[in-house]
Design a protein around this motif. Sequence first.
Motif, PDB file in Angstrom:
ATOM      1  N   UNK A 155      19.703  56.342 -56.432  1.00  0.00           N
ATOM      2  CA  UNK A 155      17.939  56.686 -55.933  1.00  0.00           C
ATOM      3  C   UNK A 155      17.610  55.973 -55.818  1.00  0.00           C
ATOM      4  N   UNK A 156      15.863  56.670 -55.123  1.00  0.00           N
ATOM      5  CA  UNK A 156      14.831  55.658 -54.067  1.00  0.00           C
ATOM      6  C   UNK A 156      14.284  55.316 -55.815  1.00  0.00           C
ATOM      7  N   UNK A 157      13.638  54.271 -54.868  1.00  0.00           N
ATOM      8  CA  UNK A 157      13.057  53.663 -55.922  1.00  0.00           C
ATOM      9  C   UNK A 157      11.468  53.321 -54.706  1.00  0.00           C
ATOM     10  N   UNK A 158      10.458  53.414 -55.567  1.00  0.00           N
ATOM     11  CA  UNK A 158       8.900  52.674 -55.113  1.00  0.00           C
ATOM     12  C   UNK A 158       8.219  52.337 -56.452  1.00  0.00           C
ATOM     13  N   UNK A 159       7.607  50.896 -56.456  1.00  0.00           N
ATOM     14  CA  UNK A 159       6.876  50.214 -57.307  1.00  0.00           C
ATOM     15  C   UNK A 159       5.324  50.423 -56.841  1.00  0.00           C
ATOM     16  N   UNK A 160       4.819  51.223 -57.858  1.00  0.00           N
ATOM     17  CA  UNK A 160       3.221  51.458 -56.971  1.00  0.00           C
ATOM     18  C   UNK A 160       2.125  50.658 -57.153  1.00  0.00           C
ATOM     19  N   UNK A 161       2.846  49.416 -57.394  1.00  0.00           N
ATOM     20  CA  UNK A 161       1.814  47.951 -56.898  1.00  0.00           C
ATOM     21  C   UNK A 161       2.461  47.619 -55.495  1.00  0.00           C
ATOM     22  N   UNK A 162       2.967  47.984 -54.939  1.00  0.00           N
ATOM     23  CA  UNK A 162       3.334  47.245 -53.778  1.00  0.00           C
ATOM     24  C   UNK A 162       1.883  48.422 -52.463  1.00  0.00           C
ATOM     25  N   UNK A 163       1.847  47.204 -51.379  1.00  0.00           N
ATOM     26  CA  UNK A 163       0.695  48.022 -51.226  1.00  0.00           C
ATOM     27  C   UNK A 163       1.120  47.706 -49.206  1.00  0.00           C
ATOM     28  N   UNK A 164       0.814  48.718 -48.571  1.00  0.00           N
ATOM     29  CA  UNK A 164       1.230  48.365 -47.240  1.00  0.00           C
ATOM     30  C   UNK A 164       1.019  47.175 -46.019  1.00  0.00           C
ATOM     31  N   UNK A 165       1.628  46.379 -45.632  1.00  0.00           N
ATOM     32  CA  UNK A 165       1.677  44.815 -45.220  1.00  0.00           C
ATOM     33  C   UNK A 165       1.298  45.019 -43.576  1.00  0.00           C
ATOM     34  N   UNK A 166      -0.203  45.126 -43.559  1.00  0.00           N
ATOM     35  CA  UNK A 166      -0.882  45.757 -42.022  1.00  0.00           C
ATOM     36  C   UNK A 166      -0.795  44.137 -41.202  1.00  0.00           C
ATOM     37  N   UNK A 167      -0.301  43.000 -41.945  1.00  0.00           N
ATOM     38  CA  UNK A 167      -0.503  41.928 -40.927  1.00  0.00           C
ATOM     39  C   UNK A 167      -1.040  41.698 -40.747  1.00  0.00           C
ATOM     40  N   UNK A 168      -1.399  40.624 -39.872  1.00  0.00           N
ATOM     41  CA  UNK A 168      -2.722  39.816 -39.164  1.00  0.00           C
ATOM     42  C   UNK A 168      -3.600  40.767 -38.031  1.00  0.00           C
ATOM     43  N   UNK A 169      -4.397  41.986 -39.544  1.00  0.00           N
ATOM     44  CA  UNK A 169      -5.502  42.536 -38.758  1.00  0.00           C
ATOM     45  C   UNK A 169      -6.690  42.053 -38.582  1.00  0.00           C
ATOM     46  N   UNK A 208      -2.875  33.839 -30.087  1.00  0.00           N
ATOM     47  CA  UNK A 208      -3.594  32.502 -29.919  1.00  0.00           C
ATOM     48  C   UNK A 208      -2.712  32.237 -31.114  1.00  0.00           C
ATOM     49  N   UNK A 209      -1.660  30.978 -31.791  1.00  0.00           N
ATOM     50  CA  UNK A 209      -0.826  31.113 -32.844  1.00  0.00           C
ATOM     51  C   UNK A 209      -2.032  29.632 -33.978  1.00  0.00           C
ATOM     52  N   UNK A 210      -2.542  30.205 -34.548  1.00  0.00           N
ATOM     53  CA  UNK A 210      -2.859  29.020 -35.727  1.00  0.00           C
ATOM     54  C   UNK A 210      -2.371  28.924 -36.829  1.00  0.00           C
ATOM     55  N   UNK A 211      -1.546  29.564 -37.405  1.00  0.00           N
ATOM     56  CA  UNK A 211      -0.757  29.332 -38.617  1.00  0.00           C
ATOM     57  C   UNK A 211       0.719  28.526 -38.027  1.00  0.00           C
ATOM     58  N   UNK A 212       1.055  28.508 -37.168  1.00  0.00           N
ATOM     59  CA  UNK A 212       2.761  27.148 -36.565  1.00  0.00           C
ATOM     60  C   UNK A 212       3.544  28.977 -36.690  1.00  0.00           C
ATOM     61  N   UNK A 213       2.769  29.938 -37.316  1.00  0.00           N
ATOM     62  CA  UNK A 213       4.204  31.201 -37.432  1.00  0.00           C
ATOM     63  C   UNK A 213       4.714  31.409 -36.394  1.00  0.00           C
ATOM     64  N   UNK A 214       3.888  31.559 -35.210  1.00  0.00           N
ATOM     65  CA  UNK A 214       4.495  32.468 -34.513  1.00  0.00           C
ATOM     66  C   UNK A 214       3.628  33.688 -34.095  1.00  0.00           C
ATOM     67  N   UNK A 215       2.727  33.816 -35.144  1.00  0.00           N
ATOM     68  CA  UNK A 215       2.000  35.254 -35.026  1.00  0.00           C
ATOM     69  C   UNK A 215       0.939  35.481 -34.431  1.00  0.00           C
ATOM     70  N   UNK A 216       0.335  36.199 -34.013  1.00  0.00           N
ATOM     71  CA  UNK A 216      -1.462  35.840 -33.523  1.00  0.00           C
ATOM     72  C   UNK A 216      -2.153  37.007 -34.753  1.00  0.00           C
ATOM     73  N   UNK A 217      -3.602  36.859 -34.396  1.00  0.00           N
ATOM     74  CA  UNK A 217      -4.485  37.734 -35.431  1.00  0.00           C
ATOM     75  C   UNK A 217      -4.352  38.913 -33.844  1.00  0.00           C
ATOM     76  N   UNK A 218      -4.978  40.252 -34.729  1.00  0.00           N
ATOM     77  CA  UNK A 218      -5.083  40.909 -33.499  1.00  0.00           C
ATOM     78  C   UNK A 218      -6.260  42.437 -33.330  1.00  0.00           C
ATOM     79  N   UNK A 219      -6.569  42.808 -33.353  1.00  0.00           N
ATOM     80  CA  UNK A 219      -7.823  43.928 -33.380  1.00  0.00           C
ATOM     81  C   UNK A 219      -7.676  44.902 -33.098  1.00  0.00           C
ATOM     82  N   UNK A 220      -8.003  46.114 -33.838  1.00  0.00           N
ATOM     83  CA  UNK A 220      -7.901  47.208 -33.190  1.00  0.00           C
ATOM     84  C   UNK A 220      -9.188  48.121 -32.407  1.00  0.00           C
ATOM     85  N   UNK A 221      -8.479  48.762 -31.589  1.00  0.00           N
ATOM     86  CA  UNK A 221      -9.576  49.495 -30.307  1.00  0.00           C
ATOM     87  C   UNK A 221     -10.647  49.973 -31.250  1.00  0.00           C
TER      88      UNK A 221
END
Lengths: 351, 611
Positions: free
Chosen positions: B395-409, B425-438
């Motif tokens: 059966x499918x399981x879902x943890x209600x404390x889980x939140x959607x990870x929107x990443x670096x925004x 720009x990689x500010x913390x070394x994980x190769x993932x930059x920040x983005x902004x929504x239009x």
Amino acid sequence: MTFLAKPKLHHPGLPTNALGFNRRDYEGAISTLCAGCGHDSISAGIIQACFELDLPPHRIAKLSGIGCSSKTPAYFLGSSHGFNSVHGRMPSVLTGANLANRDLIYLGVSGDGDSASIGFGQFAHSIRRSVNMTYVVENNGVYGLTKGQFSATSDKGSKSKKGVANTDQAIDLVSVALQLGASFVARSFSGDKHQLIPILKAALTHQGSAFIDVISPCVAFNNHPGSTKSFDYVRAHNEAVNSLDLILERDEIVADYQPGTVELVTQHDGSVLKLRKLAEHYDPSDRLSAMTYLQQRQAAGEIVTGVLYVDPEAGDLHEHLDTTATPLNQLGDAALVPGAAALAAINASLR
Amino acid sequence: MPKPLTRTNDFVVRFANVNGSGSASANALFAKSIIRMGVPVAARNIFPSNIQGLPTWYEVRVSGAGWLGRRGGVDLMVAMNPQTWDEDIASIEPGGYLFYDSTKPMPASKFREDIRILGMPLTAICNRAYSDPRQRQLFKNIVYVGALSWLLDMETAAVEALIAQQFKGKDALIAPNIQALHMGRDAAAEHMKPIGLKVQAAEGVGDRIYIEGNAAAALGAVYGGATVCAWYPITPSTSVAEAFARYCKKLRTEPETGKALYAIVQAEDEIASIGMVTGAGWNGARAFTCTSGPGVSLMQEFIGLSYFAEIPAVIFDVQRGGPSTGMPTRTQQADLLIAAYASHGDTKHPMLFPEDPNECFHFGALAFDLADRLQTTIFVMLDLDIGMNEWLTAPFEWDDTRTLDRGKVLSAEDLEAGAEFGRYLDVDGDGIPYRTYPGVHPERGAYVTRGTSHDQYARYTENGAAYVENVDRLTRKFDTAKALIPAPVRRNARRATPNGVIYFGSTSAAMQEALQTLESKGVHLDALRIRGFPFQDEVFDFIAEHEQLFVVEQNRDGQLRTLIVNEGGIDPAKLVPVLHYDGTPITARFIVGELAASMARDMQPLREVLR
């Protein structure tokens, strides 16, 4: 070639709009197009239109495909997010962006190669889906970035710079947009800012898919004798069906016209298109007769410009999909994730 | 004549039908009735790329032991299609059974000596009972289900309860269906003797659910917060979009207004589908498309854009037999390479490999977190076997404390507070930059997204050093993905062994069974199920620990093996390909045979296994 930022200095006496922005606030980076390119005039028109409409620059999303025209979003609205996507696919990217956030103003900029050839399908389908957008084709009848090949909007018989005549039939994007149900259709000329700017303003305030075909001569590859997209040729054959003033809701409508010479079209947002008739009997609210008129005048060698069709009551894709008023990209977890209890019920129904 | 097969809760029934004859729901009723009796079932549709008139089969493996892979072979054939009669008769195991419509006499030469023949005049029975031609056809299917239920000693209560459930809302149909069921039971009781195959009520199903992988993936997309689905119909992925629409209508309709908290667009083609997904992802909505191999071929350019401009996207690739149009209604795992390295230039894309509908759900939801976190395209690699067949699954399981990870925004508040913003720009070394929504902030955070090369501040540049810095950061980002995608699952043999086997996706069910069979014969293999790409260190450690490894997959060229060799710099000689690619789901019998034959031809236990 790299990115050229424009200095922020400006004359202190520049006029400002209702938001306190001056015209320069709507500019972008310095254009890298050829000197005298028609596209730069269209960029200037977009800047002026947005300034006059008091649009907050950051609430506009500007999207494009590939080609000279598609480079231009870098040259206007520097405070807006832009997306220079892939060749011929701006319409789908814009459609997706619009689905994600219905609250922004979507400006799609494309060219004749981008929209009439590789992207002809996407152009057609975005129009027939009634995406709420302003779709501008900067139409020069030629592939500029690859140095002078005919495009699909080149007229049959039009000559290339090397003197070769085009043997293929031209695609008339305006006729196609009309047939596919665009709710605002116009054609203009990059050399006529008095016509272009009001049309851009009307399109930007229009609710629904607004399509503008702007003939925009290519000074480098398509501005010679024998071309039907040169400055001289377009000036000589331009037949405007009407002239437009856009009156915003806040402005008073002054009756400075003879009865029967002007048509007033009230748009969804309250703005009014004041269309002064130039062609007798031309009715921009009649799609079928607009199509017939275009065919007739085209056969006579004229380039028909002006507001060719407008339906102020048209719905858009969000209306068709019945989506919530909140932009989808702003919905939080509570609205999106049904939770464990709902999942348990689904599990139970699957046993 | 060999002794008729006698088996309880361990046999295969195959229904041979004509496409479009209404057999599918009757056959599914048969399978579900057995599940209701607590006996695990693995059912598979084997169907043509056609709507009406061509042969279609439905195979039900009844397995008290719980094996859900395809077994191979047929113990009881329900032959309802004259077009495939000869082939169907030939596929029955010696000592097996043939059930057929005996209304029209068949010459003796059309049968086999070594099987038991069960003829029932189904057409005659239905012609007597019904006058409407469509009813005659539809009820014929229910009549044979009734007859089988008697022959296999099944509980009528289970079947009747399911009929009532199936026609809930169309209650007038319940009684006639139950009547047809009993017509079949009575006819069997009157004219036939029970057979050696039996279904006996058990407790083997537990709390498991029964669902198609495509529907599970769609439900995962709902739980993963997807709001935009742009798609183009293609077998075998269509039902992902259809199920998403169904679940959204139920779970994502705004209660106060009745408005949709989602947008689904059937695009004009796969290119427009992925274009819309790209636009929506750029604009901060969670978006996906579902497709199959030909669609992935068409989407290449946009996938490269997503990689280079760093735009989140999710693609559910329900794989089918390729290349080209290939075998649209048959299964394969043959899109790994095109997905992993989609598009021109240097590109790499994370993939997830669900083994069953349960993982289709969980990986389906996870894919959206990964796409936002990694700002790139995430492939969820289903195949037709798990996508379009119903499977018994946890059966499918879902943890209600889980939140959607929107990443670096960066939000308007972040920008207002003066956060530095460099889109690449990689500010913390994980190769993932920040983005902004239009549209986020009046003066800060705007930039032009482009597929042309760009510097850390999203400005167009063709400067070599800036380019290298950017693409090397993308490599770093891909390394970061290793820690985020599901780790491989290892199963150690009971005894230390120099041999290992690597597999993924829908091969899992057959592999579990094969490993147990081999173990019971004294053949020991450690096994590693890979659940995603890029490969974690565990994959290469596993390879290093063993002398010889088998890589079992459902394609001709050993695509997973190629990826492992390429990504890990592994000596190809160490990885023995075991490949199944005829379009049918891989079986335990095949794996056992191939592994045993390949491992040690002189080992006595293995020869026994082979026999």
